[in-house]
Structure formats: C-alpha cells, structure tokens
Enzyme design. Structure first.
Site, PDB file in Angstrom:
ATOM      1  N   LYS A   1      48.983  29.354  49.215  1.00 30.34           N
ATOM      2  CA  LYS A   1      48.508  29.268  47.827  1.00 30.34           C
ATOM      3  C   LYS A   1      47.547  30.416  47.520  1.00 30.34           C
ATOM      4  CE  LYS A   1      47.088  27.877  43.873  1.00 30.34           C
ATOM      5  NZ  LYS A   1      47.893  27.699  42.698  1.00 30.34           N
TER       6      LYS A   1
ATOM      7  N   CYS B   1      42.099  30.573  38.332  1.00 30.71           N
ATOM      8  CA  CYS B   1      42.725  30.755  39.651  1.00 30.71           C
ATOM      9  C   CYS B   1      42.670  32.186  40.158  1.00 30.71           C
ATOM     10  CB  CYS B   1      44.171  30.308  39.559  1.00 30.71           C
ATOM     11  SG  CYS B   1      44.280  28.688  38.819  1.00 30.71           S
TER      12      CYS B   1
HETATM   13  N1  SAJ Z   1      46.918  39.334  33.771  1.00 24.44           N
HETATM   14  C1  SAJ Z   1      46.836  40.719  33.616  1.00 24.44           C
HETATM   15  N2  SAJ Z   1      47.957  41.450  33.921  1.00 24.44           N
HETATM   16  C2  SAJ Z   1      49.125  40.886  34.348  1.00 24.44           C
HETATM   17  C3  SAJ Z   1      49.181  39.487  34.501  1.00 24.44           C
HETATM   18  C4  SAJ Z   1      48.057  38.739  34.204  1.00 24.44           C
HETATM   19  O1  SAJ Z   1      45.812  41.278  33.236  1.00 24.44           O
HETATM   20  O2  SAJ Z   1      50.086  41.615  34.598  1.00 24.44           O
HETATM   21  C5  SAJ Z   1      45.716  38.530  33.496  1.00 24.44           C
HETATM   22  C6  SAJ Z   1      45.925  37.472  32.415  1.00 24.44           C
HETATM   23  O3  SAJ Z   1      45.720  38.015  31.134  1.00 24.44           O
HETATM   24  C7  SAJ Z   1      44.874  36.452  32.791  1.00 24.44           C
HETATM   25  C8  SAJ Z   1      44.863  36.513  34.310  1.00 24.44           C
HETATM   26  O4  SAJ Z   1      45.451  37.754  34.647  1.00 24.44           O
HETATM   27  O5  SAJ Z   1      43.593  36.813  32.308  1.00 24.44           O
HETATM   28  C9  SAJ Z   1      45.588  35.384  35.016  1.00 24.44           C
HETATM   29  O6  SAJ Z   1      46.775  35.047  34.319  1.00 24.44           O
HETATM   30  P1  SAJ Z   1      48.142  34.723  35.046  1.00 24.44           P
HETATM   31  O7  SAJ Z   1      49.161  34.483  34.014  1.00 24.44           O
HETATM   32  O8  SAJ Z   1      48.433  35.767  36.042  1.00 24.44           O
HETATM   33  O9  SAJ Z   1      47.827  33.445  35.920  1.00 24.44           O
HETATM   34  P2  SAJ Z   1      47.226  31.961  35.690  1.00 24.44           P
HETATM   35  O10 SAJ Z   1      45.803  32.000  36.151  1.00 24.44           O
HETATM   36  O11 SAJ Z   1      47.498  31.409  34.354  1.00 24.44           O
HETATM   37  O12 SAJ Z   1      48.116  31.142  36.751  1.00 24.44           O
HETATM   38  C10 SAJ Z   1      48.176  31.576  38.096  1.00 24.44           C
HETATM   39  C11 SAJ Z   1      49.640  31.576  38.546  1.00 24.44           C
HETATM   40  N3  SAJ Z   1      49.764  32.231  39.845  1.00 24.44           N
HETATM   41  C12 SAJ Z   1      50.651  33.212  40.067  1.00 24.44           C
HETATM   42  O13 SAJ Z   1      51.360  33.654  39.200  1.00 24.44           O
HETATM   43  C13 SAJ Z   1      50.721  33.742  41.460  1.00 24.44           C
HETATM   44  C14 SAJ Z   1      50.170  30.141  38.600  1.00 24.44           C
HETATM   45  O14 SAJ Z   1      51.488  30.114  39.130  1.00 24.44           O
HETATM   46  C15 SAJ Z   1      49.246  29.272  39.471  1.00 24.44           C
HETATM   47  O15 SAJ Z   1      49.680  27.912  39.480  1.00 24.44           O
HETATM   48  C16 SAJ Z   1      47.863  29.322  38.877  1.00 24.44           C
HETATM   49  O16 SAJ Z   1      47.410  30.688  38.901  1.00 24.44           O
HETATM   50  C17 SAJ Z   1      46.948  28.436  39.699  1.00 24.44           C
HETATM   51  O17 SAJ Z   1      46.630  27.337  39.227  1.00 24.44           O
HETATM   52  O18 SAJ Z   1      46.637  28.793  40.838  1.00 24.44           O
END
Ligand code: SAJ
Length: 421
Positions: free
Chosen positions: A199, A253
């Site tokens: 995880k 996360c």
């Molecule tokens: N972000 C960027 N650039 C990107 C992707 C995301 O700047 O290319 C930023 C987003 O704007 C945001 C942050 O990263 O601020 C996190 O967003 P996210 O969409 O990457 O992730 P979360 O936090 O909504 O969900 C993540 C997911 N993990 C992965 O994709 C590996 C989800 O599957 C998990 O269940 C979740 O964390 C968790 O609960 O751990």
C-alpha cells in the site's frame, strides 16, 4: 445466521465499505463522532460520493450506526492514520484507540481486519498484541488496504484488484471470503507485512512520479519550454508515462504515506526529496504570482483570487490541499486573498461566490482542476477584475480564449517567452 461485521470509522472509506458489506452481512458502523453518527443515522451522507446515498437506501435494513462497539464476528478498522507532522511518522493513536475499544467485545475466533494505511509491522507488533490482551482464543487478523479514489470510490472498491495479507493462512482465507462478496477485481493473497508495504509503495510511486513531473516543469520554465506539450509528446513513447505537474500534492494519502515508509529506514533519499519537491510547489506558485504582479498590475495592496481549494478536481475534499500553504504564504507577503471553490464546504478560510472572489482582483490562480473552471467563460469575469492576469497551474483552460478577452495569461511549467514574466 448472517455474520456480524463492525466497521470502525465512518469516513470516506469506512462508510462506503460498510454499505457494500451490508448487502450480505449484518453491519454496525461505529464512529466516535456523535454528530457524524447522527447524520448518517438520519440518512444524510456526510460527503458527496456518486452512488453512496442510493447504496444506503438499498441496504439500510442491514446497517446500523453507533458510537458504541458491539460484540461482533468481524471488526474492520477504517480509522484515520494522520501524519505526525513534527516527526514525519505515522500517527497511530486512532488505531490504538480502536483496538482498545474492541477488547471488551471481541469473541473467541473473531477476525480483525485493518484497512487504514499503516507502517510495515504495525499489525503484528502493535495491534495484535493489544487484541491478545482480551484473552480470547484463536484471534485472526489481516490487512486489506483500500485502493479507491475519492469521486470514484464505489466503482473502484468494487472493480479494483485487492491485496489481502493475513497474519496466518486462515486469516487470509476468511478475509478473502468477506471481500469476495463485493469485489469484482482479483484478490491477491500475501502476508500481512507485505500487504502493509505494498500500500505504501503504491502511493509513494505516485508521489515520486509527480515530483519528477514537477521538477520537469521547473526546468522547463528556465529553458523556455512548455512542459505540458513536452510531457504529452514524451508519453507517446510506449514505455514512458510521465505524470502531471501542478501546485503541489494534497489529499490524505499521497502527501502522507511516503513518510510511513521512510520512518523505518535510513535509505530514503529519493522518497524524501520527492516529498520536499511536491511540498514546495506552493512556494513556487507564489514566486510566479510575484513575478506576474511585478510586471503587470496597478499599485498595491494586491488582491489575488484562488480558484479551487479542493485537493484535486471534482471533489469536495480539501484535506492536505496545497491551497492552504499558498494562502498562508500569500498572506505573509501582504496579498489580500479571495477564495472560491464550487464544491468544498468545510474549509478553515472563508469561501465566496465566484463573482465576489474575482471582484477587484489582480490575478486569478487556478489551483484545482475542477471541470467547472475548464468551462469558465472569461467574458463572465473580465469586467470584475482590477488587472486581468490569470495563472493556470493545471493546464486546464484555453489561454488563447482568455487572451481574446484582454487577459495576460500564464501557465505553470511554461516560461512563456512572449510575456517574459
Ligand atoms: N496529482 C498531481 N499530478 C498527477 C496526479 C495527481 O499533481 O499527475 C495531485 C492531485 O492533484 C492531488 C494529489 O496529487 O493533489 C493526489 O491525488 P491522486 O489522484 O493521485 O490520489 P488520491 O490521494 O486521491 O488517491 C490515492 C490513490 N493512489 C494511487 O493512485 C496510487 C488511490 O488509489 C488510493 O486509494 C488513495 O490514494 C489512498 O487512499 O491511499
């Protein structure tokens, strides 16, 4: 008789999980927050999530909520594990508290499943010894980390593959039987510590990749390159998949979990550097704002408008949002900061209507990639502004369209030589 399941923690993951399980089990959802429990009891979902209310209506006959832990065959912990910020280590007080709350009610043969994100070893070294203090026989335990993404939680809980690691093979098998009732993806068994590690690896992988994209953006700005075009074209390579730069990484996360990995090791240069890059993106956004306002504005004090405080697009969740750091930095630099978000309701700073937020503003800054902002019409806002500057940190608007309405446009990751900041 149906197995009884008690889910501890009725948050973004615990509540949907409880409702998915209530299709086949008799479920009690427990939360220490009385008003939260009352809200769910009266049928009001505490956050927006597609399909959640409908699922509640379908299964409420099998679902109770309470502040008290009942005696149960299975316990699932979905409690928060925040970052202990001073030390950058996992804050496990809610996990410990939940384990203590279970002790008086746990039965011989009960199974305890932890969904909360924890550092490797937590189940075996911290939680299981607490549960064993109950003196009950044949206790079982597993870690089944959630993988769902806010905004698509139910869809992902049902369709994503899942990892389940038990403390022994019986625990793994029994946990798989429970999750099989609603998971359509493949469920992969492993041991409990590896499940904890997996995880954290998943979220760290994403954080490091976002940091790389952010660093590419910073280098591109110095070199008169548009990073968005460059990434798009680099991603045409069959083995390249660069993430998107932005104003920083938020959410409960990705911005936190990498620290749970580093707390157990001294070999963590890449992971901590990535955290630092992502955490300082709001500082970089502030520098861009300063350059813009130095070049093109009237006399101060300057008003800036932050569009979007949610941590990512199309959700109402502002946990760990990079907007907070940007607001504090901007206030420290003497700016008057106005805020708008179409979805967020709970936020430590006042949010206003779009019109009020843009009135007399010297610069709009798009922080969150809500579809709402993609569709924003410059003509709707143009006459409200004192100075027509817009900085897009997500590459979601058509800059040329805004320029047609006399806006000076700026894009994170593009030094924009024509405007020469
Ligand atoms: N972000 C960027 N650039 C990107 C992707 C995301 O700047 O290319 C930023 C987003 O704007 C945001 C942050 O990263 O601020 C996190 O967003 P996210 O969409 O990457 O992730 P979360 O936090 O909504 O969900 C993540 C997911 N993990 C992965 O994709 C590996 C989800 O599957 C998990 O269940 C979740 O964390 C968790 O609960 O751990």
């Amino acid at each position: 008789m149906k197995k009884s399941i008690c889910v501890l923690g009725l948050g973004y993951m615990g509540l949907p999980t409880s409702l998915l399980l209530s299709k086949n089990f008799s479920v009690v959802g427990v939360d220490i927050n009385e008003s939260h429990v009352e809200r769910v009891r009266s049928g009001h979902m505490p956050f927006d999530e597609p399909g959640l209310k409908e699922l509640y209506e379908e299964n409420k006959h099998n679902f109770e909520v309470s502040t008290e832990v009942p005696s149960s065959d299975v316990y699932i912990m979905s409690v928060p594990t925040p970052l202990d910020k001073g030390m950058n280590i996992a804050g496990l007080k809610h996990v410990k508290q939940a384990a203590e709350m279970i002790i008086p009610h746990i039965k011989d043969n009960s199974l305890v499943i932890i969904e909360s994100t924890i550092s490797p070893g937590t189940c075996e070294e911290l939680v299981f010894p607490i549960l064993k203090r109950s003196g009950k026989e044949n206790l079982k335990m597993a870690h089944c980390p959630e993988r769902a993404i806010p905004g698509k939680t139910l869809d992902e809980m049902i369709n994503n593959d899942r990892i389940i690691g038990g403390i022994d093979s019986v625990s793994t098998k029994e946990t798989i039987e429970i999750y099989k009732t609603f998971v359509k993806g493949t469920i992969y068994p492993t041991n409990i510590k590896t499940a904890e590690y997996i995880k954290l690896m998943e979220n760290t992988y994403r954080d490091v990749n976002i940091a790389l994209a952010n660093e590419f953006a910073l280098i591109a700005e110095e070199g008169n390159i548009n990073v968005w075009e460059a990434i798009n074209l680099a991603n045409k390579h069959p083995r390249v998949n660069i993430h998107s730069p932005g104003p920083g990484v938020g959410g409960h996360c990705i911005a936190i979990d990498p620290w749970f990995l580093t707390e157990g090791s001294s070999n963590t240069k890449l992971i901590s550097t990535s955290r630092q890059i992502n955490d300082t993106m709001p500082n970089h956004v502030l520098l861009l704002i300063k350059k813009i306002l130095k070049k093109n504005t009237k006399a101060g004090p300057h008003v800036i408008t932050i569009l979007g405080v949610a941590y990512k697009g199309n959700v109402d969740d502002a946990r760990e949002t990079p907007a907070i750091k940007l607001i504090r930095l901007a206030e420290n630099n003497g700016y008057i900061v106005k805020l708008h978000d179409p979805f967020v309701k709970n936020f430590p700073y006042s949010l206003t209507s779009l019109e009020d937020a843009c009135r007399d503003s010297d610069c709009l800054i798009i922080i969150t990639d809500h579809d709402y902002y993609k569709k924003l019409k410059p003509q709707k806002i143009s006459s409200l502004m004192r100075t027509k500057n817009i900085l897009d940190t997500r590459n979601i608007i058509d800059l040329k369209e805004w320029e047609k309405h006399d806006f000076y446009t700026y894009l994170l990751g593009d030094s924009n030589p024509k405007k020469n900041y």
